[in-house]
Design a protein around this motif. Structure first.
Motif, mmCIF file in Angstrom:
data_model
loop_
_atom_site.group_PDB
_atom_site.id
_atom_site.type_symbol
_atom_site.label_atom_id
_atom_site.label_comp_id
_atom_site.label_asym_id
_atom_site.label_seq_id
_atom_site.Cartn_x
_atom_site.Cartn_y
_atom_site.Cartn_z
ATOM 1 N N VAL A 42 -3.407 -52.481 165.548
ATOM 2 C CA VAL A 42 -4.231 -53.363 166.371
ATOM 3 C C VAL A 42 -3.546 -53.672 167.695
ATOM 4 O O VAL A 42 -2.340 -53.549 167.826
ATOM 5 N N ARG A 43 -4.346 -54.095 168.662
ATOM 6 C CA ARG A 43 -3.840 -54.663 169.909
ATOM 7 C C ARG A 43 -4.003 -56.174 169.748
ATOM 8 O O ARG A 43 -5.057 -56.636 169.318
ATOM 9 N N ILE A 44 -2.959 -56.932 170.065
ATOM 10 C CA ILE A 44 -3.015 -58.378 169.864
ATOM 11 C C ILE A 44 -2.843 -59.135 171.172
ATOM 12 O O ILE A 44 -2.348 -58.603 172.162
ATOM 13 N N LYS A 45 -3.277 -60.395 171.126
ATOM 14 C CA LYS A 45 -2.942 -61.374 172.158
ATOM 15 C C LYS A 45 -1.826 -62.206 171.538
ATOM 16 O O LYS A 45 -2.040 -62.894 170.544
ATOM 17 N N TYR A 54 3.703 -62.355 166.370
ATOM 18 C CA TYR A 54 2.534 -63.099 165.914
ATOM 19 C C TYR A 54 1.494 -63.187 167.021
ATOM 20 O O TYR A 54 1.830 -63.337 168.186
ATOM 21 N N GLY A 55 0.224 -63.082 166.637
ATOM 22 C CA GLY A 55 -0.841 -63.184 167.624
ATOM 23 C C GLY A 55 -2.201 -63.073 166.965
ATOM 24 O O GLY A 55 -2.330 -63.124 165.742
ATOM 25 N N THR A 56 -3.217 -62.921 167.795
ATOM 26 C CA THR A 56 -4.576 -62.775 167.293
ATOM 27 C C THR A 56 -5.079 -61.375 167.634
ATOM 28 O O THR A 56 -4.763 -60.824 168.697
ATOM 29 N N VAL A 57 -5.865 -60.817 166.741
ATOM 30 C CA VAL A 57 -6.383 -59.457 166.923
ATOM 31 C C VAL A 57 -7.337 -59.444 168.112
ATOM 32 O O VAL A 57 -8.278 -60.232 168.185
ATOM 33 N N ASP A 58 -7.069 -58.548 169.047
ATOM 34 C CA ASP A 58 -7.921 -58.365 170.207
ATOM 35 C C ASP A 58 -8.773 -57.112 170.030
ATOM 36 O O ASP A 58 -9.947 -57.097 170.371
ATOM 37 N N ILE A 62 -0.401 -54.175 161.407
ATOM 38 C CA ILE A 62 -0.466 -55.461 160.710
ATOM 39 C C ILE A 62 0.403 -55.410 159.457
ATOM 40 O O ILE A 62 0.362 -54.450 158.694
ATOM 41 N N ARG A 99 -5.696 -64.218 163.017
ATOM 42 C CA ARG A 99 -4.259 -64.384 163.249
ATOM 43 C C ARG A 99 -3.493 -63.437 162.338
ATOM 44 O O ARG A 99 -3.758 -63.369 161.147
#
Length: 85
Positions: free
Chosen positions: A50-53, A31-35, A77, A15
């Motif tokens: 990074v690309r995030i979800k 805000y998201g999770t690292v994809d 980030i 996250r």
């Protein structure tokens, strides 16, 4: 050097809060999770890209993503977030 500037400290499904290119002026974080980790070097002074979800995505953003899968997904980030319990 901060942890968010070191590639080895970043992991998929982690996250994070990222600063998107379109938000550089206003400083809004997403805000998201690292994809996917996009930075190839071991460190980067502005943060690892990074690309995030995304978390808490609005219905409008979901509709936009159907036609443009890369919409608002790539950023640098700025903060690691705690795991959700």
């Amino acid at each position: 050097m901060e942890n968010y500037q070191i590639r080895s400290k970043v992991h998929p499904k982690q996250r994070v809060a990222v600063l998107l290119k379109e938000d550089y002026e206003n400083g809004n974080l997403t805000y998201g999770t690292v994809d996917e980790i996009l930075t190839k070097t071991d460190t980067h002074y502005r943060g690892i890209k990074v690309r995030i979800k995304p978390e808490n995505e609005t219905e409008e953003e979901k509709e936009i993503r159907k036609t443009n899968p890369d919409y608002r997904l790539v950023g640098r980030i700025k903060v690691f977030l705690p795991k959700v319990k």
